[in-house]
Design an enzyme around this catalytic site. Structure first.
Site, short mmCIF file in Angstrom:
data_model
loop_
_atom_site.label_atom_id
_atom_site.label_comp_id
_atom_site.label_asym_id
_atom_site.label_seq_id
_atom_site.Cartn_x
_atom_site.Cartn_y
_atom_site.Cartn_z
N LYS A 1 0.86 -1.20 0.00
CA LYS A 1 0.00 0.00 0.00
C LYS A 1 0.89 1.25 0.00
CE LYS A 1 -3.84 -2.15 -0.19
NZ LYS A 1 -4.85 -2.71 0.69
C1 LIG Z 1 -6.00 -3.56 0.90
C2 LIG Z 1 -7.42 -3.20 0.96
C3 LIG Z 1 -8.21 -3.53 2.08
C4 LIG Z 1 -7.77 -4.47 3.17
O1 LIG Z 1 -6.60 -4.18 3.79
P1 LIG Z 1 -5.78 -5.37 4.54
O2 LIG Z 1 -4.79 -4.63 5.35
O3 LIG Z 1 -5.17 -6.20 3.46
O4 LIG Z 1 -6.75 -6.13 5.35
C5 LIG Z 1 -9.51 -3.07 2.12
N1 LIG Z 1 -10.03 -2.34 1.12
C6 LIG Z 1 -9.31 -2.02 0.02
C7 LIG Z 1 -9.93 -1.20 -1.04
C8 LIG Z 1 -7.99 -2.46 -0.10
O5 LIG Z 1 -7.30 -2.16 -1.20
#
Ligand SMILES: *Cc1c(COP(=O)(O)O)cnc(C)c1O
Length: 374
Positions: free
Chosen positions: A192
């Site tokens: 991310k």
């Molecule tokens: C990555 C993501 C999540 C979940 O995050 P995690 O830390 O992997 O649980 C939720 N919503 C969106 C749009 C994402 O891209």
């Protein structure tokens, strides 16, 4: 030569290695692995970065969504409006809590919730709207907040892909993504835009009561140790991750600019191309380019993807199947044709490598290889 990657976390780490290593070493030296002082410091700095009154850290972005939904007095069967074109986590927690996901289509140009369809989705059972700021820019928060206020609905922004994006309202006031609705959530999954070295997540709110509730639910429903006021979960950002994030938060705006430069190069390269549609920008939001996502028109997207892979260029399809057509969610009675834009995007979209360490010769090669296919 290092292979071209979707995201280059190694090179990014090399540049901040000393700071990060020192931060991690300090955690080890103090052995405060859970709820160490870095967790509190990071939460404070994150709240300040995001111009939110509170940032409450937790175990991951999915937990952040779940805890947010638990913070309200929603009842089984209550309806939550959520885009059909999103990562499954957004919908999963709604289903887990026995709420009903009510899907809404997205717009073909920006991939965001189509606010023109929003009023039509609202019933007496609707309790919340979950805009997903997909790929790094904000949904139309002017309309979403206006409609939510009119109907008394809660808004939970899924900012997992858009941390650092800024939204300018029609009245010209500016807010950070995730600081607009009742709650905003984000994820620190390594790839991310603000990623740690494992799992992590956070929730934002400007509301004192909600701030307390989120903290309490994330911590077994307790304010005071061993006194449990509500059913909660165990969801924590560990101290090592907080130490990493404390360093990386200082670079987040630089990282966003680096991504934007890569995006602008791609834009220029594909301008006017008959088969390649570069991503449109939302008028009122900056774009932090978690993904740079093309639409491939009048050509076989999957053939292009294979061709790129054969030539050493990775690419990804986010997402190949809209959530309403996933096997796990067929029980809600949706069928093919219900959300035509989301369905057609799943066949057309292709995300290209974009990250903070992109070398111009690599990007030139990616662009050249794509153009050679057509
Ligand atoms: C990555 C993501 C999540 C979940 O995050 P995690 O830390 O992997 O649980 C939720 N919503 C969106 C749009 C994402 O891209």
């Amino acid at each position: 030569m290092r292979k071209i990657q979707m995201v280059d976390l190694q090179t990014q780490y090399e540049k901040i290695k000393e700071e990060v290593n020192a931060g991690i070493q300090e955690v080890i030296d103090n052995a405060a692995f859970i709820n160490g002082p870095q967790v509190k410091t990071f939460a404070k700095e994150l709240a300040s970065y995001n111009k939110s009154k509170y940032a409450i850290t937790c175990g991951n972005g999915t937990d952040a969504l779940q805890i947010s939904m638990m913070a309200f007095d929603f009842q089984p069967g209550d309806e939550v409006i959520v885009p059909a074109f999103t990562y499954v986590a957004t919908v999963e927690v709604i289903a887990l809590l026995k709420l009903k996901p009510v899907f809404i289509d997205v717009t073909a140009d920006t991939f965001q919730m189509d606010v023109n369809q929003l009023r039509g989705k609202i019933t007496p059972k609707t309790v919340a709207i979950v805009p997903v700021h997909l790929f790094g820019q904000c949904s139309n928060m002017d309309r979403i907040m206006e409609i939510a206020n009119e109907y008394g609905l809660k808004v939970i922004e899924d900012t997992a892909q858009a941390i650092g994006a800024r939204y300018t309202f029609e009245n010209q006031s500016v807010a950070m993504a995730g600081a607009i609705g009742d709650i905003g959530i984000t994820s620190f999954f390594p790839s991310k835009n603000l990623g740690c070295f494992g799992d992590g997540g956070a929730m934002f709110t400007n509301d004192d009561v909600l701030g307390q509730r989120l903290q309490m639910i994330a911590n077994h429903g307790q304010k005071q140790k061993y006194y449990h006021d509500s059913i909660g979960v165990n969801s924590r950002l560990d101290t090592v991750q907080a130490a990493v994030l404390l360093v990386k938060l200082n670079y987040l705006d630089d990282y966003s600019s680096a991504r934007s430069k890569v995006a602008e190069n791609y834009d220029r390269a594909f301008e006017g191309h008959a088969n390649i549609i570069a991503p449109s920008r939302v008028k009122n939001s900056t774009h932090v380019f978690h993904q740079y996502t093309l639409k491939i028109e009048d050509a076989d997207r999957d053939e292009l993807k294979t061709y790129l892979a054969d030539n050493g260029v990775p690419s990804m399809v986010y997402y190949p199947v809209p959530v309403h057509l996933q096997n796990a969610y067929t029980g809600y009675g949706y069928k093919e044709g219900d959300f035509p834009i989301a369905e057609s995007l799943c066949k057309k979209v292709l995300s290209l490598p974009i990250h903070t360490e992109m070398k111009s010769e690599d990007q030139d090669y990616i662009i050249e290889t794509i153009k050679r296919f057509f």
